[in-house]
Write a protein that holds these residues in place. Sequence first.
Motif, PDB file in Angstrom:
ATOM      1  N   SER A  97      12.844  78.475  63.384  1.00 36.24           N
ATOM      2  CA  SER A  97      11.817  79.480  63.125  1.00 36.24           C
ATOM      3  C   SER A  97      10.597  79.147  63.945  1.00 36.24           C
ATOM      4  O   SER A  97      10.310  77.968  64.205  1.00 36.24           O
ATOM      5  CB  SER A  97      11.447  79.511  61.637  1.00 36.24           C
ATOM      6  OG  SER A  97      12.538  79.946  60.855  1.00 36.24           O
ATOM      7  N   GLY A 127       8.427  84.004  71.057  1.00 37.59           N
ATOM      8  CA  GLY A 127       7.714  85.010  70.282  1.00 37.59           C
ATOM      9  C   GLY A 127       6.419  85.391  70.972  1.00 37.59           C
ATOM     10  O   GLY A 127       5.919  84.672  71.843  1.00 37.59           O
ATOM     11  N   LYS A 140       3.684  87.643  68.959  1.00 38.67           N
ATOM     12  CA  LYS A 140       2.669  87.675  67.894  1.00 38.67           C
ATOM     13  C   LYS A 140       3.273  87.330  66.531  1.00 38.67           C
ATOM     14  O   LYS A 140       2.720  86.591  65.748  1.00 38.67           O
ATOM     15  CB  LYS A 140       2.038  89.058  67.802  1.00 38.67           C
ATOM     16  CG  LYS A 140       1.256  89.494  69.011  1.00 38.67           C
ATOM     17  CD  LYS A 140       0.689  90.883  68.802  1.00 38.67           C
ATOM     18  CE  LYS A 140      -0.032  91.393  70.029  1.00 38.67           C
ATOM     19  NZ  LYS A 140      -0.532  92.777  69.828  1.00 38.67           N
ATOM     20  N   ASN A 141       4.412  87.942  66.266  1.00 31.63           N
ATOM     21  CA  ASN A 141       5.013  87.804  64.944  1.00 31.63           C
ATOM     22  C   ASN A 141       5.839  86.533  64.856  1.00 31.63           C
ATOM     23  O   ASN A 141       6.280  85.988  65.865  1.00 31.63           O
ATOM     24  CB  ASN A 141       5.912  89.003  64.657  1.00 31.63           C
ATOM     25  CG  ASN A 141       5.146  90.311  64.688  1.00 31.63           C
ATOM     26  OD1 ASN A 141       4.032  90.385  64.223  1.00 31.63           O
ATOM     27  ND2 ASN A 141       5.776  91.321  65.266  1.00 31.63           N
ATOM     28  N   ASN A 142       6.031  86.085  63.623  1.00 31.63           N
ATOM     29  CA  ASN A 142       6.920  84.955  63.407  1.00 31.63           C
ATOM     30  C   ASN A 142       8.346  85.379  63.720  1.00 31.63           C
ATOM     31  O   ASN A 142       8.724  86.539  63.523  1.00 31.63           O
ATOM     32  CB  ASN A 142       6.808  84.462  61.960  1.00 31.63           C
ATOM     33  CG  ASN A 142       5.417  83.992  61.635  1.00 31.63           C
ATOM     34  OD1 ASN A 142       4.642  83.609  62.504  1.00 31.63           O
ATOM     35  ND2 ASN A 142       5.078  84.031  60.355  1.00 31.63           N
ATOM     36  N   GLU A 143       9.121  84.455  64.224  1.00 30.17           N
ATOM     37  CA  GLU A 143      10.496  84.741  64.620  1.00 30.17           C
ATOM     38  C   GLU A 143      11.439  83.716  64.015  1.00 30.17           C
ATOM     39  O   GLU A 143      11.061  82.556  63.805  1.00 30.17           O
ATOM     40  CB  GLU A 143      10.643  84.719  66.142  1.00 30.17           C
ATOM     41  CG  GLU A 143       9.748  85.665  66.911  1.00 30.17           C
ATOM     42  CD  GLU A 143      10.159  87.120  66.777  1.00 30.17           C
ATOM     43  OE1 GLU A 143       9.346  88.007  67.101  1.00 30.17           O
ATOM     44  OE2 GLU A 143      11.309  87.382  66.336  1.00 30.17           O
ATOM     45  N   ARG A 151      -3.212  83.221  67.551  1.00 30.52           N
ATOM     46  CA  ARG A 151      -2.238  82.896  68.611  1.00 30.52           C
ATOM     47  C   ARG A 151      -2.604  81.635  69.384  1.00 30.52           C
ATOM     48  O   ARG A 151      -2.025  81.348  70.432  1.00 30.52           O
ATOM     49  CB  ARG A 151      -2.051  84.056  69.586  1.00 30.52           C
ATOM     50  CG  ARG A 151      -1.595  85.325  68.910  1.00 30.52           C
ATOM     51  CD  ARG A 151      -1.253  86.418  69.908  1.00 30.52           C
ATOM     52  NE  ARG A 151      -0.075  86.068  70.686  1.00 30.52           N
ATOM     53  CZ  ARG A 151      -0.059  85.921  72.000  1.00 30.52           C
ATOM     54  NH1 ARG A 151      -1.155  86.052  72.710  1.00 30.52           N
ATOM     55  NH2 ARG A 151       1.069  85.616  72.631  1.00 30.52           N
ATOM     56  N   GLU A 195      -2.416  83.531  63.504  1.00 31.36           N
ATOM     57  CA  GLU A 195      -2.914  84.881  63.711  1.00 31.36           C
ATOM     58  C   GLU A 195      -3.740  84.997  64.990  1.00 31.36           C
ATOM     59  O   GLU A 195      -3.677  86.012  65.691  1.00 31.36           O
ATOM     60  CB  GLU A 195      -3.766  85.309  62.507  1.00 31.36           C
ATOM     61  CG  GLU A 195      -4.120  86.792  62.516  1.00 31.36           C
ATOM     62  CD  GLU A 195      -4.731  87.234  61.193  1.00 31.36           C
ATOM     63  OE1 GLU A 195      -4.609  86.488  60.198  1.00 31.36           O
ATOM     64  OE2 GLU A 195      -5.327  88.332  61.162  1.00 31.36           O
ATOM     65  N   SER A 235       1.087  77.253  67.545  1.00 26.29           N
ATOM     66  CA  SER A 235       2.355  77.656  66.943  1.00 26.29           C
ATOM     67  C   SER A 235       3.084  76.425  66.432  1.00 26.29           C
ATOM     68  O   SER A 235       2.740  75.288  66.798  1.00 26.29           O
ATOM     69  CB  SER A 235       3.227  78.428  67.943  1.00 26.29           C
ATOM     70  OG  SER A 235       3.524  77.620  69.079  1.00 26.29           O
TER      71      SER A 235
END
Lengths: 117, 112
Positions: free
Chosen positions: B61, B50, B52-55, B68, B66, B71
């Motif tokens: 998952s 990923g 920036k966004n959650n995946e 970065r 925010e 994670s």
Amino acid sequence: GAGVSQSPSNKVTEKGKDVELRCDPISGHTALYWYRQSLGQGLEFLIYFQGNSAPDKSGLPSDRFSAERTGGSVSTLTIQRTQQEDSAVYLCASSLGRLRGGGNEQFFGPGTRLTVL
Amino acid sequence: DAKTTQPPSMDCAEGRAANLPCNHSTISGNEYVYWYRQIHSQGPQYIIHGLKNNETNEMASLIITEDRKSSTLILPHATLRDTAVYYCIVRATYNQGGKLIFGQGTELSVKP
């Protein structure tokens, strides 16, 4: 479908002998990588191929190590005059080779376990 | 490529969620976060990545804070087969070679 294959799966050799390790990447993958993993150590990058060219050889530990790739497919990693410290699992990976952005995930083969006596 | 920091080991009960953290405080804007795992005696396996966004995918998952700088990889219902070393890797988009720089990873043990 077929994944990355490597041969042999195991190789035992005597110190000072030359060895060749083979990698068959996934069909259509233009990028190919060699890594090695010594006992208890992390994965260490060796060399990267894009097509038949090797733009990054920075991980090869000495001039006894060389690699080639032909036809944009099969690659051979050669170790000359093997030393005991060369003992490791040698892993090959391939990817689609997209040059920018994410998604360039690498698919790894099962590795060749090299033991130098 | 930015350096990552992961705990050396974690335990998880079978059937529970496994949450594996990763710190990458020096990450820059064009660097992706990748997760791979290596089951004993096998080659590494790609899990997820990923920017920036959650995946989310069928395996896991990925939650990226925010800023970065960290994670978390989430395995929602861990099984014994998820026992492996999990590697968090940060790689720049301009890294045309795409080589992966592996750290020591987190050794996850899923227990019955």
